[in-house]
Each structure stands twice: as C-alpha cells, then as structure tokens.
Design a protein around this motif. Structure first.
Motif, short mmCIF file in Angstrom:
data_model
loop_
_atom_site.label_atom_id
_atom_site.label_comp_id
_atom_site.label_asym_id
_atom_site.label_seq_id
_atom_site.Cartn_x
_atom_site.Cartn_y
_atom_site.Cartn_z
N ASP A 179 -3.95 4.60 87.61
CA ASP A 179 -5.24 4.22 88.16
C ASP A 179 -6.34 4.41 87.12
O ASP A 179 -6.26 5.28 86.24
CB ASP A 179 -5.56 5.06 89.40
CG ASP A 179 -6.39 4.31 90.41
OD1 ASP A 179 -7.27 3.53 89.99
OD2 ASP A 179 -6.17 4.48 91.62
N VAL A 180 -7.38 3.60 87.24
CA VAL A 180 -8.51 3.72 86.32
C VAL A 180 -9.36 4.94 86.66
O VAL A 180 -10.09 5.45 85.81
CB VAL A 180 -9.40 2.46 86.36
CG1 VAL A 180 -8.64 1.27 85.82
CG2 VAL A 180 -9.89 2.17 87.78
N ALA A 181 -9.29 5.41 87.88
CA ALA A 181 -10.09 6.57 88.29
C ALA A 181 -9.48 7.83 87.70
O ALA A 181 -8.27 8.03 87.71
CB ALA A 181 -10.14 6.67 89.81
N GLY A 228 -8.15 6.70 93.46
CA GLY A 228 -8.86 5.51 93.00
C GLY A 228 -8.39 4.29 93.75
O GLY A 228 -7.59 4.38 94.70
N PRO A 229 -8.82 3.11 93.34
CA PRO A 229 -8.49 1.88 94.07
C PRO A 229 -7.00 1.58 94.13
O PRO A 229 -6.50 1.09 95.15
CB PRO A 229 -9.26 0.80 93.30
CG PRO A 229 -9.58 1.41 91.97
CD PRO A 229 -9.73 2.87 92.21
N LEU A 230 -6.26 1.86 93.06
CA LEU A 230 -4.82 1.60 93.08
C LEU A 230 -4.12 2.49 94.09
O LEU A 230 -3.24 2.04 94.84
CB LEU A 230 -4.22 1.86 91.69
CG LEU A 230 -4.15 0.70 90.70
CD1 LEU A 230 -3.44 1.15 89.44
CD2 LEU A 230 -3.47 -0.51 91.30
N VAL A 231 -4.49 3.77 94.11
CA VAL A 231 -3.85 4.71 95.03
C VAL A 231 -4.19 4.37 96.48
O VAL A 231 -3.32 4.38 97.36
CB VAL A 231 -4.29 6.16 94.70
CG1 VAL A 231 -3.65 7.15 95.68
CG2 VAL A 231 -3.92 6.51 93.27
N ALA A 232 -5.45 4.07 96.72
CA ALA A 232 -5.87 3.73 98.09
C ALA A 232 -5.14 2.49 98.59
O ALA A 232 -4.70 2.43 99.75
CB ALA A 232 -7.38 3.52 98.13
#
Length: 205
Positions: free
Chosen positions: A147-149, A154-158
């Motif tokens: 993830d970029v976070a 972050g958005p990928l995990v969510a």
C-alpha cells in the motif's frame, strides 16, 4: 457483520471460496497467469472442497506455481521474534541485516506462496476454517506491504477487506450460486494488485 464473524459462520464451501479468493487475488505475486486457479473454482462449483478433484487440482496449481512444499511456513522478515536470550548480539545484528535486505515485494510473495502451500488437500471444516482465517490475514498483510499509505489501513487494504467481506456474504446468501460473483470480485482485486505490482516494478527500474 464483521469479517471475523463471517468466517466463523461460513460453511465449508464458503470457507474454501474465501481462502481461494484471497489466494487468487495474489496470483500476480507468484508469476502465474489469471487462469491458474480456475480449476479450483470449478471444483467448488462441482461439489465443494471435499472431493478428489479439489486435491488433484490443488497439487497441479502448486506444481505450476512452484509451491509444492506444504510445510512452507516461514516468511522472510515476517517470522516470529526470537525468544529472549536465544542468540548473541552478533546473531541479532545479522538477522536484522537480513530482514532489511528483504523487500516488501519479497515478503508479499512469500505470504502468497504460503497461502497456496498450506491449503488443505483433503479438508474438513476445521482445516478449511483455519486456512481461510490465515489467508484472510495474509492477504490483508500483503496489501498492507504494497500500500502507498505508510501506516494503518490505506486504500489497498481497505479495498481488500471489502472484497473479503463481499465474497463471504455472497456465499452465505447464495450458496453455490454465489461462486460466480465471488470470482468476479476476486478477478477485480487481482487486476488491481497486478497493476500495483507492475507500477512498483517500473518505479525500481
């Protein structure tokens, strides 16, 4: 209903589909094509994970993706911490250097390999539940690594968590009829992860 509750209440087909979907989304990390796990999905549609076809097709997928060792249970840089006093300062430093040399992509790929390697070939409900639970955690960790976070979800995990919930809800609500839309959910996630892996590879070049 939470992801944990959905896994706890899922039947054998739902558990197998949940674990398989998590693995299917991570196939880009294993260098496989998009169809490599399709025979396993077909096994679930034909009769669940308790038939001979599941074990045979699982063995074939392991061979194709070079994940034939079901005892693979270590992940570089993600293993348990050593017990206190178990090694010298020099050994600890060496371990730290080794961990630092392992990339996030390597850790993610190792987690994906472990998902496939530990899939039960002749499963019952308890084996499938343990595998589905482990796959859920591993897939979330894989997306967290990529993830970029920097911190948290972050958005990928969510998005991965939403897909896991969606797959379990589809199987709980539709039974075998939920397999096709569950596969579609997984396919979408696999495309997203493949794009992420490609983008990260271009960034390193």
């Amino acid at each position: 209903m939470s992801l944990v509750d959905l896994i706890a209440r899922a039947d054998e087909r739902g558990l197998a589909a949940s674990g398989l979907a998590c693995l299917d989304r991570c196939v880009p990390l294993l260098g496989g094509d998009d169809e490599v796990l399709r025979p396993l999905w077909s096994s679930l549609a034909d009769g669940g994970a308790d038939g001979d076809a599941w074990g045979e097709r699982l063995a074939k997928a392991r061979a194709e993706l070079d994940c034939a060792d079901p005892s693979a249970d270590t992940v570089p840089g993600l293993g348990p911490d050593p017990a206190p006093g178990s090694g010298s300062g020099a050994e600890t430093e060496t371990e730290a250097e080794t961990e630092a040399a392992v990339s996030d992509e390597d850790r993610a790929a190792a987690l994906a390999r472990r998902m496939l390697a530990t899939a039960p070939g002749d499963p019952g409900a308890s084996a499938l539940r343990a595998w589905a639970d482990a796959c859920s955690a591993a897939a979330l960790q894989i997306h967290r690594l990529l993830d970029v976070a920097a911190d948290g979800d972050g958005p990928l995990v969510a998005a991965e968590r939403r897909r896991q919930v969606a797959v379990l809800e589809l199987l709980a609500g539709r039974g075998a009829g939920g397999l096709r839309p569950a596969l579609e959910v997984s396919t979408e996630g696999r495309r997203v992860l493949r794009a992420v892996v490609s983008r990260r590879a271009r960034g390193r070049s």
